[in-house]
Enzyme design. Sequence first.
Site, PDB file in Angstrom:
ATOM      1  N   ALA A  67       0.866  -1.179   0.000  1.00  0.00           N
ATOM      2  CA  ALA A  67       0.000   0.000   0.000  1.00  0.00           C
ATOM      3  C   ALA A  67       0.900   1.226   0.000  1.00  0.00           C
ATOM      4  O   ALA A  67       2.051   1.161   0.444  1.00  0.00           O
ATOM      5  CB  ALA A  67      -0.890  -0.019   1.238  1.00  0.00           C
ATOM      6  N   GLY A 110       0.725  -5.031   1.040  1.00  0.00           N
ATOM      7  CA  GLY A 110      -0.496  -5.127   0.240  1.00  0.00           C
ATOM      8  C   GLY A 110      -0.253  -5.782  -1.116  1.00  0.00           C
ATOM      9  O   GLY A 110      -1.161  -6.388  -1.693  1.00  0.00           O
ATOM     10  N   GLU A 113      -0.468  -9.364  -0.446  1.00  0.00           N
ATOM     11  CA  GLU A 113      -1.881  -9.669  -0.186  1.00  0.00           C
ATOM     12  C   GLU A 113      -2.683  -9.700  -1.483  1.00  0.00           C
ATOM     13  O   GLU A 113      -3.570 -10.531  -1.655  1.00  0.00           O
ATOM     14  CB  GLU A 113      -2.452  -8.635   0.795  1.00  0.00           C
ATOM     15  CG  GLU A 113      -1.809  -8.774   2.175  1.00  0.00           C
ATOM     16  CD  GLU A 113      -2.195  -7.655   3.131  1.00  0.00           C
ATOM     17  OE1 GLU A 113      -1.990  -6.479   2.795  1.00  0.00           O
ATOM     18  OE2 GLU A 113      -2.701  -7.962   4.220  1.00  0.00           O
ATOM     19  N   GLU A 133       5.024  -5.038   7.081  1.00  0.00           N
ATOM     20  CA  GLU A 133       4.293  -3.962   7.765  1.00  0.00           C
ATOM     21  C   GLU A 133       4.814  -3.710   9.179  1.00  0.00           C
ATOM     22  O   GLU A 133       4.803  -2.583   9.671  1.00  0.00           O
ATOM     23  CB  GLU A 133       2.796  -4.290   7.833  1.00  0.00           C
ATOM     24  CG  GLU A 133       2.061  -4.222   6.502  1.00  0.00           C
ATOM     25  CD  GLU A 133       2.064  -5.522   5.718  1.00  0.00           C
ATOM     26  OE1 GLU A 133       2.872  -6.429   6.037  1.00  0.00           O
ATOM     27  OE2 GLU A 133       1.259  -5.635   4.791  1.00  0.00           O
TER      28      GLU A 133
HETATM   29  C1  HXC Z   1       5.098   4.409  -1.137  1.00  0.00           C
HETATM   30  C2  HXC Z   1       7.002   3.436  -1.975  1.00  0.00           C
HETATM   31  C3  HXC Z   1       6.636   2.182  -1.432  1.00  0.00           C
HETATM   32  C4  HXC Z   1       5.403   2.109  -0.727  1.00  0.00           C
HETATM   33  C5  HXC Z   1       8.519   1.955  -2.446  1.00  0.00           C
HETATM   34  N1  HXC Z   1       8.169   3.245  -2.594  1.00  0.00           N
HETATM   35  N2  HXC Z   1       7.608   1.285  -1.743  1.00  0.00           N
HETATM   36  N3  HXC Z   1       6.241   4.535  -1.819  1.00  0.00           N
HETATM   37  N4  HXC Z   1       4.671   3.255  -0.605  1.00  0.00           N
HETATM   38  N5  HXC Z   1       4.931   0.972  -0.218  1.00  0.00           N
HETATM   39  C6  HXC Z   1       8.909   4.297  -3.291  1.00  0.00           C
HETATM   40  C7  HXC Z   1      10.113   4.744  -2.510  1.00  0.00           C
HETATM   41  O1  HXC Z   1       9.762   5.697  -1.519  1.00  0.00           O
HETATM   42  C8  HXC Z   1      10.956   5.360  -3.617  1.00  0.00           C
HETATM   43  O2  HXC Z   1      10.452   6.619  -3.935  1.00  0.00           O
HETATM   44  C9  HXC Z   1      10.664   4.437  -4.807  1.00  0.00           C
HETATM   45  O3  HXC Z   1       9.431   3.786  -4.506  1.00  0.00           O
HETATM   46  C10 HXC Z   1      11.724   3.367  -4.988  1.00  0.00           C
HETATM   47  O4  HXC Z   1      11.884   2.692  -3.761  1.00  0.00           O
HETATM   48  P1  HXC Z   1      13.298   2.526  -3.027  1.00  0.00           P
HETATM   49  O5  HXC Z   1      13.014   2.300  -1.585  1.00  0.00           O
HETATM   50  O6  HXC Z   1      14.243   3.628  -3.386  1.00  0.00           O
HETATM   51  O7  HXC Z   1      13.823   1.174  -3.730  1.00  0.00           O
HETATM   52  P2  HXC Z   1      14.795   0.068  -3.127  1.00  0.00           P
HETATM   53  O8  HXC Z   1      15.933   0.712  -2.391  1.00  0.00           O
HETATM   54  O9  HXC Z   1      15.074  -0.863  -4.277  1.00  0.00           O
HETATM   55  O10 HXC Z   1      13.918  -0.711  -2.027  1.00  0.00           O
HETATM   56  C11 HXC Z   1      12.814  -1.410  -2.435  1.00  0.00           C
HETATM   57  C12 HXC Z   1      11.942  -1.822  -1.198  1.00  0.00           C
HETATM   58  C13 HXC Z   1      11.594  -0.530  -0.398  1.00  0.00           C
HETATM   59  C14 HXC Z   1      12.717  -2.787  -0.318  1.00  0.00           C
HETATM   60  C15 HXC Z   1      10.707  -2.499  -1.743  1.00  0.00           C
HETATM   61  O11 HXC Z   1      11.091   0.480  -1.297  1.00  0.00           O
HETATM   62  C16 HXC Z   1      10.580  -0.746   0.678  1.00  0.00           C
HETATM   63  O12 HXC Z   1      10.916  -1.244   1.749  1.00  0.00           O
HETATM   64  N6  HXC Z   1       9.329  -0.366   0.419  1.00  0.00           N
HETATM   65  C17 HXC Z   1       8.264  -0.450   1.385  1.00  0.00           C
HETATM   66  C18 HXC Z   1       7.785  -1.857   1.530  1.00  0.00           C
HETATM   67  C19 HXC Z   1       6.692  -1.971   2.579  1.00  0.00           C
HETATM   68  O13 HXC Z   1       6.932  -1.640   3.754  1.00  0.00           O
HETATM   69  N7  HXC Z   1       5.513  -2.396   2.158  1.00  0.00           N
HETATM   70  C20 HXC Z   1       4.366  -2.465   3.049  1.00  0.00           C
HETATM   71  C21 HXC Z   1       3.603  -1.178   3.033  1.00  0.00           C
HETATM   72  S1  HXC Z   1       2.287  -1.182   4.191  1.00  0.00           S
HETATM   73  P3  HXC Z   1      11.411   7.905  -4.070  1.00  0.00           P
HETATM   74  O14 HXC Z   1      10.462   9.035  -4.225  1.00  0.00           O
HETATM   75  O15 HXC Z   1      12.240   7.955  -2.822  1.00  0.00           O
HETATM   76  O16 HXC Z   1      12.218   7.585  -5.301  1.00  0.00           O
HETATM   77  C22 HXC Z   1       1.106  -2.117   3.491  1.00  0.00           C
HETATM   78  C23 HXC Z   1      -0.104  -2.256   4.335  1.00  0.00           C
HETATM   79  C24 HXC Z   1      -1.089  -3.151   3.692  1.00  0.00           C
HETATM   80  O17 HXC Z   1       1.234  -2.605   2.412  1.00  0.00           O
HETATM   81  C25 HXC Z   1      -2.437  -2.834   4.213  1.00  0.00           C
HETATM   82  C26 HXC Z   1      -3.514  -3.364   3.367  1.00  0.00           C
HETATM   83  C27 HXC Z   1      -3.335  -3.141   1.906  1.00  0.00           C
END
Ligand code: HXC
Length: 259
Positions: A67, A110, A113, A133
Amino acid sequence: MTYKNIIVRREAADKIAVVQLNRPEVLNALNLELMTELIEALEGLDKDAEVNCIVLTGNEKAFAAGADIKEMSGESAVGMLMRDQFEKWNKIRALKKPVVAAVSGFALGGGCELVMLCDIIIASETAKFGQPEINIGVIPGAGGTQRLTRAIGKVRAMELILTGRFIDAEEALRLGLINRILPVEFYLSEALKLAKDIASKPPVAVRLAKESVLKVYDGSLDDGLDFERKNFYLLFATDDMREGMTAFTEKRKPVWTGR
Ligand code: HXC
């Protein structure tokens, strides 16, 4: 119909459609607008007599990294509860036609999921699955605690959800989360091939077979999904959630206070 965050393509001769998540600059993070478009497109295809099977995919680098954290980070628990945006995801679960996921790169939170809402999962060698998460102060909120546990068993799901560890395609296959792994060049074509095969079967039997398999999930799944979703929203009342999401945006390590 053209969309801003997804691309929909039909292969009319084979009665299949491909839906591609298309926010590559943020690893296909699932914001509200994307999910609204996705659900509208999937529901349209589900009703379309010229489509018998749907393929859902992202790009080579990411199916979806979860998400959209930046969109959610300012929300309150009450705001999340009242908007109840993840309730809509149940519409994907209600689709009558089979959905084959073609997954490469990140399928996290997400994104994982969403993959688990699909019926068959084809992965590339680079696919990475996880429910991270916990690292941003929340829990899965669109079925992860329920579907991952059913897919791979309690102790394994518990480890992945409590640590946020990513698993690669090999481990996902071993745990029974996915159907098979292909080299990056072939994962999408394999998913299309499979979708074409399913699309060539008698549609009514396919529909009833899918419904029957999914019946296994009925009953307590609804209670579990409600329980999980409310707890996800509740975590928006904690300082740790605010800190986790802010730290992500600021690209630093979060500092937990337990509040
Ligand atoms: C918003 C995101 C994002 C996310 C990545 N980006 N994941 N933006 N929401 N979930 C953005 C980053 O901010 C970045 O933007 C660009 O995408 C590239 O990501 P990087 O982090 O620079 O890439 P990398 O170093 O290769 O790392 C990849 C990654 C990391 C390991 C996947 O991005 C990450 O940890 N993402 C979050 C994963 C996460 O926590 N997912 C769960 C979310 S909560 P900029 O602008 O800086 O270039 C969730 C709740 C579910 O899903 C609830 C029900 C649906």
